[in-house]
Design a protein around this motif. Structure first.
Motif, PDB file in Angstrom:
ATOM      1  N   LEU A 157      41.508 -66.985 -25.690  1.00 51.50           N
ATOM      2  CA  LEU A 157      40.144 -67.398 -25.711  1.00 51.50           C
ATOM      3  C   LEU A 157      39.068 -66.595 -26.950  1.00 51.50           C
ATOM      4  CD1 LEU A 157      39.825 -67.152 -21.972  1.00 51.50           C
ATOM      5  CD2 LEU A 157      40.937 -69.117 -23.420  1.00 51.50           C
ATOM      6  N   GLY A 158      39.476 -66.212 -27.723  1.00 50.24           N
ATOM      7  CA  GLY A 158      38.440 -65.597 -28.931  1.00 50.24           C
ATOM      8  C   GLY A 158      37.559 -64.264 -28.326  1.00 50.24           C
ATOM      9  N   GLU A 159      37.867 -63.547 -27.680  1.00 52.47           N
ATOM     10  CA  GLU A 159      36.899 -62.768 -26.269  1.00 52.47           C
ATOM     11  C   GLU A 159      37.611 -61.313 -26.752  1.00 52.47           C
ATOM     12  OE1 GLU A 159      35.518 -63.306 -22.603  1.00 52.47           O
ATOM     13  OE2 GLU A 159      34.756 -65.928 -23.069  1.00 52.47           O
ATOM     14  N   GLY A 160      38.842 -61.527 -27.379  1.00 57.73           N
ATOM     15  CA  GLY A 160      39.693 -60.042 -27.562  1.00 57.73           C
ATOM     16  C   GLY A 160      40.096 -59.948 -26.198  1.00 57.73           C
ATOM     17  N   TYR A 161      40.329 -57.656 -25.994  1.00 58.15           N
ATOM     18  CA  TYR A 161      40.873 -57.840 -24.555  1.00 58.15           C
ATOM     19  C   TYR A 161      38.867 -57.331 -23.898  1.00 58.15           C
ATOM     20  CZ  TYR A 161      44.734 -57.327 -26.604  1.00 58.15           C
ATOM     21  OH  TYR A 161      46.091 -58.425 -26.781  1.00 58.15           O
ATOM     22  N   SER A 162      39.108 -58.367 -22.856  1.00 52.55           N
ATOM     23  CA  SER A 162      37.358 -57.883 -22.451  1.00 52.55           C
ATOM     24  C   SER A 162      37.786 -57.068 -21.179  1.00 52.55           C
ATOM     25  CB  SER A 162      36.988 -59.405 -21.821  1.00 52.55           C
ATOM     26  OG  SER A 162      37.585 -59.960 -20.317  1.00 52.55           O
ATOM     27  N   SER A 163      36.775 -56.716 -20.219  1.00 45.94           N
ATOM     28  CA  SER A 163      36.804 -55.343 -19.685  1.00 45.94           C
ATOM     29  C   SER A 163      37.964 -55.834 -18.151  1.00 45.94           C
ATOM     30  CB  SER A 163      34.808 -55.896 -19.082  1.00 45.94           C
ATOM     31  OG  SER A 163      35.342 -54.531 -17.853  1.00 45.94           O
ATOM     32  N   PRO A 164      38.513 -55.028 -17.991  1.00 49.78           N
ATOM     33  CA  PRO A 164      39.815 -55.252 -16.614  1.00 49.78           C
ATOM     34  C   PRO A 164      38.321 -55.278 -15.768  1.00 49.78           C
ATOM     35  CG  PRO A 164      39.594 -52.807 -17.153  1.00 49.78           C
ATOM     36  CD  PRO A 164      38.384 -54.012 -18.161  1.00 49.78           C
ATOM     37  N   PHE A 165      37.672 -54.864 -15.604  1.00 54.60           N
ATOM     38  CA  PHE A 165      36.364 -55.279 -14.232  1.00 54.60           C
ATOM     39  C   PHE A 165      36.161 -56.046 -13.895  1.00 54.60           C
ATOM     40  CE2 PHE A 165      36.525 -50.679 -16.582  1.00 54.60           C
ATOM     41  CZ  PHE A 165      37.357 -49.834 -15.342  1.00 54.60           C
ATOM     42  N   HIS A 166      36.252 -56.964 -12.470  1.00 60.20           N
ATOM     43  CA  HIS A 166      35.812 -58.116 -11.735  1.00 60.20           C
ATOM     44  C   HIS A 166      33.935 -58.062 -12.321  1.00 60.20           C
ATOM     45  CE1 HIS A 166      39.877 -59.063 -10.556  1.00 60.20           C
ATOM     46  NE2 HIS A 166      40.549 -58.131 -10.009  1.00 60.20           N
ATOM     47  N   GLY A 167      33.524 -59.266 -12.561  1.00 66.57           N
ATOM     48  CA  GLY A 167      32.268 -59.581 -12.953  1.00 66.57           C
ATOM     49  C   GLY A 167      31.526 -58.615 -13.890  1.00 66.57           C
ATOM     50  N   SER A 207      49.407 -58.881 -24.741  1.00 61.28           N
ATOM     51  CA  SER A 207      49.386 -60.429 -25.976  1.00 61.28           C
ATOM     52  C   SER A 207      51.094 -60.560 -25.330  1.00 61.28           C
ATOM     53  CB  SER A 207      48.548 -59.544 -26.821  1.00 61.28           C
ATOM     54  OG  SER A 207      50.112 -58.749 -27.442  1.00 61.28           O
ATOM     55  N   CYS A 208      51.238 -59.962 -25.484  1.00 55.79           N
ATOM     56  CA  CYS A 208      53.334 -60.574 -25.537  1.00 55.79           C
ATOM     57  C   CYS A 208      52.839 -61.932 -24.637  1.00 55.79           C
ATOM     58  CB  CYS A 208      54.143 -59.358 -25.705  1.00 55.79           C
ATOM     59  SG  CYS A 208      54.402 -58.368 -27.368  1.00 55.79           S
ATOM     60  N   LEU A 209      52.964 -61.270 -23.371  1.00 51.18           N
ATOM     61  CA  LEU A 209      53.129 -62.067 -22.259  1.00 51.18           C
ATOM     62  C   LEU A 209      51.912 -63.508 -22.134  1.00 51.18           C
ATOM     63  CD1 LEU A 209      52.523 -59.839 -19.130  1.00 51.18           C
ATOM     64  CD2 LEU A 209      54.741 -60.931 -20.046  1.00 51.18           C
ATOM     65  N   PHE A 210      50.918 -63.085 -22.567  1.00 49.54           N
ATOM     66  CA  PHE A 210      49.966 -64.694 -23.244  1.00 49.54           C
ATOM     67  C   PHE A 210      50.819 -65.268 -24.146  1.00 49.54           C
ATOM     68  CE2 PHE A 210      45.753 -61.956 -21.740  1.00 49.54           C
ATOM     69  CZ  PHE A 210      46.399 -62.350 -20.589  1.00 49.54           C
ATOM     70  N   ARG A 211      51.687 -64.705 -25.023  1.00 50.35           N
ATOM     71  CA  ARG A 211      52.210 -66.006 -26.344  1.00 50.35           C
ATOM     72  C   ARG A 211      53.014 -66.650 -25.320  1.00 50.35           C
ATOM     73  NH1 ARG A 211      50.099 -64.864 -31.089  1.00 50.35           N
ATOM     74  NH2 ARG A 211      49.136 -62.079 -31.333  1.00 50.35           N
ATOM     75  N   VAL A 212      53.549 -65.722 -24.317  1.00 49.95           N
ATOM     76  CA  VAL A 212      55.139 -66.241 -23.794  1.00 49.95           C
ATOM     77  C   VAL A 212      54.473 -67.639 -22.522  1.00 49.95           C
ATOM     78  CG1 VAL A 212      56.971 -65.704 -22.505  1.00 49.95           C
ATOM     79  CG2 VAL A 212      56.727 -64.359 -23.992  1.00 49.95           C
ATOM     80  N   PHE A 213      53.311 -67.260 -21.426  1.00 45.30           N
ATOM     81  CA  PHE A 213      53.124 -67.914 -20.362  1.00 45.30           C
ATOM     82  C   PHE A 213      51.857 -68.298 -21.029  1.00 45.30           C
ATOM     83  CE2 PHE A 213      56.430 -63.964 -19.029  1.00 45.30           C
ATOM     84  CZ  PHE A 213      57.302 -65.049 -18.549  1.00 45.30           C
ATOM     85  N   GLY A 214      51.117 -68.142 -21.935  1.00 46.53           N
ATOM     86  CA  GLY A 214      49.727 -68.643 -21.643  1.00 46.53           C
ATOM     87  C   GLY A 214      49.108 -67.546 -21.471  1.00 46.53           C
ATOM     88  N   VAL A 215      47.552 -68.296 -21.792  1.00 42.29           N
ATOM     89  CA  VAL A 215      46.339 -67.599 -21.656  1.00 42.29           C
ATOM     90  C   VAL A 215      45.543 -67.192 -20.050  1.00 42.29           C
ATOM     91  CG1 VAL A 215      44.322 -66.734 -22.953  1.00 42.29           C
ATOM     92  CG2 VAL A 215      45.588 -67.241 -24.115  1.00 42.29           C
ATOM     93  N   TYR A 216      46.082 -65.899 -19.811  1.00 41.68           N
ATOM     94  CA  TYR A 216      45.267 -66.022 -18.052  1.00 41.68           C
ATOM     95  C   TYR A 216      45.728 -67.330 -17.553  1.00 41.68           C
ATOM     96  CZ  TYR A 216      42.002 -62.623 -20.378  1.00 41.68           C
ATOM     97  OH  TYR A 216      40.970 -61.759 -21.383  1.00 41.68           O
ATOM     98  N   SER A 217      47.446 -67.351 -17.994  1.00 39.41           N
ATOM     99  CA  SER A 217      47.567 -68.657 -16.674  1.00 39.41           C
ATOM    100  C   SER A 217      48.304 -67.804 -15.718  1.00 39.41           C
ATOM    101  CB  SER A 217      48.914 -68.980 -17.484  1.00 39.41           C
ATOM    102  OG  SER A 217      50.110 -68.270 -17.800  1.00 39.41           O
ATOM    103  N   SER A 218      48.971 -68.801 -15.129  1.00 37.56           N
ATOM    104  CA  SER A 218      49.798 -67.791 -13.079  1.00 37.56           C
ATOM    105  C   SER A 218      50.793 -67.471 -13.825  1.00 37.56           C
ATOM    106  CB  SER A 218      49.284 -69.383 -12.520  1.00 37.56           C
ATOM    107  OG  SER A 218      48.383 -69.165 -12.007  1.00 37.56           O
TER     108      SER A 218
END
Length: 182
Positions: A1-11, A29-40
């Protein structure tokens, strides 16, 4: 999404950050490449791998317990870790490196006991490689390894020189594994 690795904390919107060790952001990043960015699917893959890491850590607790205290204690410790509500919660709710950190920190004493069986340069190099790459998951494993190395040297009377040689090789090889990514 172009935001890098953002904070792991909610909100919390902290912007791009990678204030940790390189394994987990790389793994994500490997998981996102294989399954989609922030996908289920990526979340499910991460939660499954978290659960597998915790199962492996529980197995290592069993190995340690059996080696140090006997089979009965080993089974109790493994069952306790497996059924502990916090272990289950972190495995299925925490999309961060907690499960992998548990695995590598549990691996450190197993490696040191394996090295203690035979202080050879080959075993020292293997311990160094595994410890060096484990430090990329959680750098705290280095503190555990240093404490365990001191324990090995102190408890290996009569074989102290062999222990120091093996641990020196482990330290050098471990540093070689850590430095390129530090």
């Amino acid at each position: 999404l172009g935001e890098g690795y953002s904070s792991p904390f909610h909100g919390v919107k902290s912007g791009p950050t990678i204030g940790g060790v390189p394994f987990f952001p790389f793994y994500l990043s490997c998981l996102f490449r294989v399954f989609g960015v922030y996908s289920s699917a990526a979340a499910a893959a991460l939660l499954i791998s978290n659960s597998v890491a915790m199962i492996l850590a529980a197995f290592l607790v069993y190995v340690l317990g059996r080696r140090l205290f006997g089979a009965k204690v080993a089974w109790l410790a493994c069952a306790w870790m497996t059924l502990d509500p916090t272990t289950i919660w972190y495995s299925i709710n925490c999309l961060w490196e907690t499960a992998f950190s548990t695995l590598v920190v549990t691996l450190a004493p197993v490696l040191m006991l394996w090295l203690r069986d035979s202080f050879t340069l080959r075993r020292g190099a293997i311990v160094g490689i595994i410890s060096g790459f484990s430090a990329h998951v959680n750098f705290g494993v280095i503190l555990v390894a240093v404490f365990l190395a001191a324990w090995l040297i102190a408890s290996s009377s009569g074989r102290r020189l062999a222990a120091v040689r093996s641990l020196a090789i482990a330290a050098i090889v471990g540093l070689v594994c850590i430095l390129p990514w530090s």
